[in-house]
Enzyme design. Structure first.
Site, PDB file in Angstrom:
ATOM      1  CE  LYS A 192     -61.729  69.826 -30.149  1.00  0.00           C
ATOM      2  NZ  LYS A 192     -60.818  68.938 -29.518  1.00  0.00           N
ATOM      3  CE1 TYR A 214     -64.350  62.570 -34.984  1.00  0.00           C
ATOM      4  CE2 TYR A 214     -65.668  64.468 -34.437  1.00  0.00           C
ATOM      5  CZ  TYR A 214     -64.441  63.655 -34.278  1.00  0.00           C
ATOM      6  OH  TYR A 214     -63.728  63.914 -33.146  1.00  0.00           O
ATOM      7  CE  LYS A 239     -59.600  70.466 -26.563  1.00  0.00           C
ATOM      8  NZ  LYS A 239     -58.771  69.455 -26.774  1.00  0.00           N
ATOM      9  CB  SER A 247     -67.387  64.187 -30.688  1.00  0.00           C
ATOM     10  OG  SER A 247     -67.181  64.788 -29.621  1.00  0.00           O
ATOM     11  CB  CYS A 306     -53.481  65.493 -26.553  1.00  0.00           C
ATOM     12  SG  CYS A 306     -54.077  66.210 -24.914  1.00  0.00           S
ATOM     13  CB  CYS A 366     -54.373  67.474 -21.826  1.00  0.00           C
ATOM     14  SG  CYS A 366     -56.066  67.027 -22.250  1.00  0.00           S
ATOM     15  NE  ARG A 400     -60.080  66.956 -21.723  1.00  0.00           N
ATOM     16  CZ  ARG A 400     -59.426  65.686 -21.098  1.00  0.00           C
ATOM     17  NH1 ARG A 400     -58.946  65.706 -20.022  1.00  0.00           N
ATOM     18  NH2 ARG A 400     -59.946  64.674 -21.722  1.00  0.00           N
ATOM     19  CB  CYS A 433     -56.352  63.550 -22.513  1.00  0.00           C
ATOM     20  SG  CYS A 433     -56.922  63.777 -24.195  1.00  0.00           S
ATOM     21  CD  GLU A 446     -54.715  80.349 -25.137  1.00  0.00           C
ATOM     22  OE1 GLU A 446     -53.601  79.983 -25.839  1.00  0.00           O
ATOM     23  OE2 GLU A 446     -54.652  80.074 -23.974  1.00  0.00           O
ATOM     24  NE  ARG A 470     -63.332  65.297 -23.035  1.00  0.00           N
ATOM     25  CZ  ARG A 470     -63.675  66.488 -22.233  1.00  0.00           C
ATOM     26  NH1 ARG A 470     -64.287  66.336 -21.071  1.00  0.00           N
ATOM     27  NH2 ARG A 470     -63.186  67.637 -22.322  1.00  0.00           N
TER      28      ARG A 470
HETATM   29  C1  PBG Z   1     -57.434  65.457 -26.792  1.00  0.00           C
HETATM   30  C2  PBG Z   1     -58.754  66.064 -27.697  1.00  0.00           C
HETATM   31  C3  PBG Z   1     -60.154  66.204 -27.787  1.00  0.00           C
HETATM   32  C4  PBG Z   1     -60.787  66.627 -28.761  1.00  0.00           C
HETATM   33  C5  PBG Z   1     -59.558  66.589 -29.606  1.00  0.00           C
HETATM   34  N1  PBG Z   1     -58.480  66.405 -29.053  1.00  0.00           N
HETATM   35  C6  PBG Z   1     -60.585  65.903 -26.386  1.00  0.00           C
HETATM   36  C7  PBG Z   1     -60.733  66.899 -25.229  1.00  0.00           C
HETATM   37  O1  PBG Z   1     -60.050  67.989 -25.088  1.00  0.00           O
HETATM   38  O2  PBG Z   1     -61.459  66.467 -24.196  1.00  0.00           O
HETATM   39  C8  PBG Z   1     -62.127  66.657 -29.165  1.00  0.00           C
HETATM   40  C9  PBG Z   1     -62.793  66.243 -30.487  1.00  0.00           C
HETATM   41  C10 PBG Z   1     -64.170  66.081 -30.713  1.00  0.00           C
HETATM   42  O3  PBG Z   1     -64.837  66.355 -29.519  1.00  0.00           O
HETATM   43  O4  PBG Z   1     -64.600  65.884 -31.692  1.00  0.00           O
HETATM   44  N2  PBG Z   1     -57.334  66.623 -25.893  1.00  0.00           N
END
Ligand code: PBG
Length: 326
Positions: free
Chosen positions: A248, A313, A195, A274, A120, A130, A217, A122, A233, A205
């Protein structure tokens, strides 16, 4: 099946009976451990909103990855925090970039471990989006070329699998074509297919310093209200050559995991993101929940919903708890 002839409680009476009729079980084989590589040396910077998660310089990252190897976790997912950012995210496709260095280090020390890289822009763009920006919005097609360059650069550094998380249309095809052109026909793509534009990415982030500087986003990640769109998708990504598809986040999207499981037979990953991790950690620190039981219940739920692979995690703890019969 009716009471009193049928009594569901008969097979719940003791642990051995429960073990015998158990429908789903977590395995260490299912786990992927995400890690954050940062510039510097001897750096171990805690991510405040993710207790137990750190930004690690490449030298220390190898120790952390070693713990995953010891637990027999099959794969890590590598994210990079570059020293500098620019408008086109050139750090992402720099052969000396942070992910590329981390991959070389990890593969040098643990050649058997699967190293997956997040593809990615970002984390590498100064605006935090991104893709490349023109007229105030993220441009799809010019971004594809940069994503393909990024994936290729990761694979050249030794990545075993690439995971595009940008949500540009057509990126799986662009990456597949670039890899094939360079002779990397056997490198699989794990696509972040469904996603969602989720508030649950907040702590990530902070960890990756990748919050968008303006806007959000929602013009490329999916609307949390939609389910059928996830089917489209995923179908598209499979058609473009995705080997593993992903949903996700996980916890608020268990229905999507199930929907994708029922509609496709590709390996399916769920990303326990996260914010899901942060909530559990915060409540556990306050003594409001039992961390171990809550984590294992949530991960088992993802498995029951239909995920084959769980990116989490909690992976090191989960692997230990699985070993202890959780
Ligand atoms: C990059 C990306 C993100 C996550 C994984 N790859 C952040 C986003 O899309 O803002 C999120 C992972 C997480 O929250 O654990 N684009």
């Amino acid at each position: 099946m009716k009471f009193p002839e049928y009594r569901p409680r008969r097979v719940r009476r003791n642990e051995n009976l429960r073990r015998m009729v158990r429908e789903n079980a977590l395995s260490v084989n299912d786990l992927v451990y995400p890690v954050f590589a940062a510039a510097g040396e001897g750096l171990k910077r805690p991510v405040e909103s993710m207790p137990g998660v750190y930004n690690l310089s490449v030298d220390l990252l190898a120790d952390e990855v070693g713990r995953a190897v010891e637990c027999r976790i099959p794969a890590v997912l590598v994210f990079g925090i570059p020293e500098t950012k620019d408008a086109v995210g050139s750090g992402a496709y720099d052969d000396e970039g942070i992910v590329q260095q981390a991959v070389r280090e990890i593969k040098g020390k643990f050649p058997e471990l699967l190293v997956i890289t997040d593809v990615c822009l970002c984390e590498y763009t100064d605006h935090g989006h991104c893709g490349v920006i023109e007229d105030g919005c993220v441009q799809n097609d010019p971004t594809l070329e940069l994503l393909a360059k990024t994936a290729l650069s990761h694979v050249r550094a030794g990545a075993d699998m690439v995971a595009p998380s940008d949500m540009m249309d057509g990126r799986v095809a662009a990456i597949r074509a670039a890899l094939d052109r360079e002779g990397y026909r056997d490198i699989p793509i794990m696509a972040y297919s469904a996603k969602y534009a989720s508030a649950f990415y907040g702590p990530f982030r902070e960890a990756a310093g990748s919050a968008p500087r303006f806007g959000d986003r929602r013009a490329y990640q999916m609307d949390p209200s939609n389910a059928l769109e996830a089917v489209r998708e995923v179908a598209m990504d499979i058609q473009e050559g995705a080997d593993i598809v992903m949903v996700k986040p996980a916890l608020a999207y268990m229905d999507i995991i199930r929907l994708i499981r029922e509609n496709f037979d590709h390996p399916l990953a769920a990303y326990n993101v996260s914010g899901e991790y942060a909530m559990v950690k915060a409540a556990a620190q306050k003594g409001w929940i039992e961390e171990r039981r809550v984590v294992m219940e949530a991960l088992t739920g993802m498995k029951r919903a239909g995920a084959d692979i769980i990116i989490t995690y909690h992976a090191l703890d989960a692997a230990r708890w699985i070993g202890e019969g959780y």
